[in-house]
Enzyme design. Structure first.
Site, PDB file in Angstrom:
ATOM      1  N   LEU A  12      36.656  17.521  32.563  1.00  0.00           N
ATOM      2  CA  LEU A  12      35.517  17.637  33.840  1.00  0.00           C
ATOM      3  C   LEU A  12      34.280  17.813  32.808  1.00  0.00           C
ATOM      4  CD1 LEU A  12      37.164  19.592  36.352  1.00  0.00           C
ATOM      5  CD2 LEU A  12      37.483  16.410  35.923  1.00  0.00           C
ATOM      6  N   ARG A  19      20.937  25.296  34.008  1.00  0.00           N
ATOM      7  CA  ARG A  19      20.899  26.191  33.342  1.00  0.00           C
ATOM      8  C   ARG A  19      20.450  26.361  31.653  1.00  0.00           C
ATOM      9  NH1 ARG A  19      24.338  31.352  35.041  1.00  0.00           N
ATOM     10  NH2 ARG A  19      26.114  29.893  35.469  1.00  0.00           N
ATOM     11  N   ARG A 318      23.679  19.007  -0.365  1.00  0.00           N
ATOM     12  CA  ARG A 318      23.947  18.043   1.246  1.00  0.00           C
ATOM     13  C   ARG A 318      24.401  17.979   1.352  1.00  0.00           C
ATOM     14  NH1 ARG A 318      17.775  16.329   0.109  1.00  0.00           N
ATOM     15  NH2 ARG A 318      18.345  14.405   1.793  1.00  0.00           N
ATOM     16  N   ASN A 371      13.896  10.073  -7.083  1.00  0.00           N
ATOM     17  CA  ASN A 371      15.113   8.783  -6.265  1.00  0.00           C
ATOM     18  C   ASN A 371      14.450   7.798  -5.647  1.00  0.00           C
ATOM     19  OD1 ASN A 371      15.044  11.130  -4.984  1.00  0.00           O
ATOM     20  ND2 ASN A 371      17.047   9.890  -4.046  1.00  0.00           N
TER      21      ASN A 371
END
Ligand code: UD1
Ligand code: CA
Length: 457
Positions: A12, A19, A318, A371
């Site tokens: 569901l 809220r 990263r 780079n």
């Protein structure tokens, strides 16, 4: 897992999320780095549901898109007339399905696999309908499960409950499972004659029992049924998830120096005997191998950290950072989309991006791979055993041969052959006596200025 009967799930997700005060639908907010909808979909999959239907509202285009991306079937519920009406929206998607179906809520991401599996097992063991209950600290507005002699008689919503029923502390989590045909037969009989004027899914219990069928309750722990309705709830869910992960990591043999300050994502995979310092944050897609030591204050995301590596303190890995065995990324080192070979060391203050670094390379402090030219990213390749002098600026695309030596402070724009020395800086010239002459001239000028000021007064 042996599954004797087919399993399906209806999730569901048609609710409004007022809220949350968010432009994004509630169930798309993240816990542990992925959406609550993804959590629940994954849960359904992991218990072997072969059909998973997400019930979405017409307004929830974002939910629909994510559900499709997750490979779920979509059913639209419009307008939203209650939880029974929501499940009915999935009727067409489940027509012809012969098996058991569980109703899950997309805003309850912490449900355990075992709890959902227990609900299916109860059906497989002979129950016709199963509700999942729990005992909260404050039963408040939850529906109450009325159980007698091991059978579930009914679920009463708090608003409809008698004082005696309100005193019951066994509450409805919102999850309910049944044999698929029983579910839809019962749903067809649900009315909205109640204080909210809604179609209650919970009525399925009494209706099914009225047909001489058996209903039972399965108990979940209070921490797993937490429903997220606000940012505060979202923070609570995140906290609960983190606590679970910390415990799991330590159970699996990972050392956490200060568990409360270490944060994981849903898929963080750390092998036994890795050692994680305080204040380390893992984003999604991280695999840390055994013997790796992650010192305090690192941020690691989408990275593979090989065995016996040394990371940090204060390192940032990263996505696409891939560190082979025994390599090192020290303090204030950032690595992105780069392979770092066995035993190679980048110990201080460096940025390494889009690079392939061989084995046993030493990268000196302050080395930067340049780079990006403002339009495209370019690759740096460094061969085995190369020595990269301190403060090298390596302007990609460039290849540095194995065993080459970059002199300190070089701006490297051309490929460097194997075993060559590259001097990429202006040669130094010394001017004898220059500093002394300069100081004398400056001091003389200051003295004259002071004398002039005195005269003018
Ligand atoms: C429901 C249960 C209650 C239980 C509580 C647990 C019913 C009638 N009551 O109450 O017994 O203690 O959950 O949190 O089921 N939804 C739709 N379409 C609708 C209505 C709801 O998709 O038309 C979704 C909501 O987005 C939500 C879930 O169903 O994810 C539950 O609905 P909600 O209105 O929050 O039910 P409660 O009143 O909290
Ligand atoms: Ca609710």
């Amino acid at each position: 897992m042996t599954i004797s009967q087919k399993r399906a799930a209806v999730i569901l997700a048609a609710g409004k999320s007022t809220r949350m005060k968010s432009s994004r639908s509630k169930v798309l907010h993240h816990v542990g780095g992925r959406s609550m909808l993804a959590w629940v979909a994954d849960l359904a999959r992991s218990v072997g549901a072969e059909k998973i239907i997400a019930v979405v509202g017409e307004m929830n285009a974002d939910v629909r898109a994510e559900a499709e991306q997750l490979g779920l079937e979509i059913a639209v519920q419009e307008p939203q007339l209650g939880t029974a009406d929501a499940v009915l929206a999935a009727k067409d998607a489940l027509s012809g399905f012969e098996g058991n179906v569980i109703v899950l809520c997309a805003d309850a991401p912490l449900i355990r696999e075992e709890t959902v599996a227990a609900s299916f097992k109860a059906l497989e063991a002979g129950a016709d309908v199963v509700a999942v209950g729990f005992v909260p600290d404050d039963p408040g507005s939850y529906g109450r499960l009325i159980v007698e002699n091991g059978e579930l008689l009914k679920i009463v919503e708090a608003k409809e409950a008698s004082p005696a029923e309100l005193a019951v502390d066994f509450c409805n989590s919102g999850m309910l499972a049944a044999q698929c045909t029983h579910m839809f037969n019962a749903l067809a009989k649900v009315t909205n004659n109640n204080s909210k004027g809604e179609y209650y899914l919970t009525d399925v219990i009494e209706i099914t029992r009225g047909l001489g069928k058996k209903a039972v309750a399965v108990q979940a722990s209070a921490d797993e049924v937490l429903g997220v309705n606000s940012r505060t709830d979202l923070a609570l869910a995140e906290q609960a998830f983190q606590q679970r992960m910390r415990a799991l990591m330590m159970d699996n043999g990972v050392t956490l120096r200060d568990p409360e300050s270490i944060y994981f994502a849903w898929d963080t995979y750390i092998e036994p005997d890795a050692d994680i310092g305080a204040n380390v944050v893992f984003g999604v897609g991280v695999h840390v191998e055994t013997g790796a030591v992650i010192h305090p204050f690192c941020h690691i995301e989408g990275a593979h950290v090989g065995p016996n590596t040394q990371i940090g303190p204060f390192a940032r890995l990263r996505p696409g950072a891939n560190l082979a065995e025994g390599s090192k990324a020290g303090n204030f080192v950032e690595i992105k989309q780069s392979d770092i070979g066995k035993g190679s060391k980048i110990s201080h203050l460096s940025y390494i991006g889009d690079s392939k670094i061989g084995e046993n390379v030493n990268v000196g402090a302050g080395t930067i791979t340049c780079n990006y030219d403002g339009y495209r990213k370019h690759q740096t390749i460094i061969g085995d055993g190369a020595f990269i002098g301190t403060h090298s600026s390596i302007i990609a695309p460039v290849t540095i041969g194995a065993g080459a030596y970059l002199a300190t402070g070089g701006v490297i724009t051309k490929d460097v052959p194997e075993d060559a020395l590259a001097l990429g800086r202006a040669p130094q010239t010394n001017k004898e006596g220059w500093a002394k002459r300069y100081r004398t001239a400056q001091e003389k000028r200051q003295k004259e200025k002071r004398q002039k000021n005195k005269k003018d007064k």
